[in-house]
Design an enzyme around this catalytic site. Sequence first.
Site, PDB file in Angstrom:
ATOM      1  CG  HIS A 225      -0.387   0.192   2.527  1.00  0.00           C
ATOM      2  ND1 HIS A 225      -0.137  -0.845   3.404  1.00  0.00           N
ATOM      3  CD2 HIS A 225       0.019   1.316   3.158  1.00  0.00           C
ATOM      4  CE1 HIS A 225       0.365  -0.355   4.530  1.00  0.00           C
ATOM      5  NE2 HIS A 225       0.484   0.944   4.398  1.00  0.00           N
TER       6      HIS A 225
ATOM      7  CB  SER B  24       3.126   1.660   6.136  1.00  0.00           C
ATOM      8  OG  SER B  24       1.952   1.925   6.872  1.00  0.00           O
TER       9      SER B  24
ATOM     10  CG  ASP C 292       0.059  -4.250   2.784  1.00  0.00           C
ATOM     11  OD1 ASP C 292       0.280  -3.612   1.729  1.00  0.00           O
ATOM     12  OD2 ASP C 292      -0.139  -3.698   3.884  1.00  0.00           O
TER      13      ASP C 292
END
Length: 435
Positions: free
Chosen positions: A180, A290, A211
């Site tokens: 992402h 992230s 992911d």
Amino acid sequence: MGGTDVTDGWDWRRPGGSGAPAGGPVPGQPPPSAGGGTTSPWWSDALADPWRDPYAPAAVVVPATAPTGAGEPEPVTDPDAPTRPGLRQVVLISLITALLAGSLGSALTYAFLGGGAVPTLGAQAGQAPALAQRKPESLAGVAERVLPSVVTIRVASLGGTSEGSGFVVSTDGHIVTNDHVVADGPGKATVVFNDGSTAAGTVVGQDPESDIAVIKVTRSGLTPVQFGDSDALAVGDPVLAMGSPLSLANTVTAGIVSALDRTMQAGEPGGPTRYYAAIQTDAAVNHGNSGGPLVDGAGRVVGVNSTIKSLVADGQEAGNIGLAFAIPINQAKRVTEEIIGTGRARRTVIGASVGGTGATGGGVRLNAVEPAGPAAAAGMRTGDVVLRLDKHPMTDPTDLVALVRKYAPGSVVTVEYRRGSARQNTSVTLAADAK
């Protein structure tokens, strides 16, 4: 020449002699003193002086000095007399007095406080405590060792520039991050290293469901991370989260493993659905973390920080509340190797689709079982209710999908299921999907 010497009718006599010339005073002789006294004893009969010049005047007249005032003598200044000080002298004396007073006060204070000796501050220095020595196994030692492998990733897109984190996994420039982080980009990214240098990166491949994405930069001599074993983690183990939260590069936060195999489903509206059987931690993780590494107490990467839970309404910015989740590194490493090797990752499946939960007793109902799939090969049928997979209880369909994705294709798992009222156990060999 004998007898009396008479000249012009004057009778010259010594002072005090008898008589006086008729008609006035004798020239050269002072007049009688007031009151009828005798003449001054200091008088000298100059005219009877045999050595006198007969042509000299009868008297020597000295002119008197003209008066300077109305009978007052001219004032004379005494150089030794004291004078009145002027304004400049008063100021100078005051300044000198103040300086002398200050110096005296400082001297008294200096003497009162023990002669000005500076006291020793703090306890006597000894050997630094263990936590201050920053041993390699300390949190500071771990951070120092891992941070050179952590990077910041910036991706420009039509919607602006997004930012995340990543970490180097090979000396030739492969970097792992979240899907992402790069999903909305054009396949290019800017990688910022720990020392502030940058390099252009290219997305090698990505797997939306797990992911995970891999970026490649053209740079040699990089320091890759060390991999740990996420299956060996225990609740309570210390961990560090590293990355660039809110654009604050090289940030390190500490926490513990709060839970293991925390299953969840995530994804943006209209985007891919992501499944996690994640490592839960209370280490502070925020936007920008992230894709960064979650490392254990030995400095080995055990997870990839991916998502957080936050108590915010729609449209508000989420922040850390101590609920962060990371993809187990055993899963992330496998996906990374497949992406580098083939450009894509295989998806692990059980060969069945899931529906709702079991009517009674919990579990997840199988809506359909593929005839040639792993579940059918293990003897399972449509309508069976899966109660546990490798001892993990099933309470939601997401649980089964997320846990199956965690394993590599070919892994054998134990499944407890219910058919009717009977409970059964079977071993299922998971497979890769046909895509």
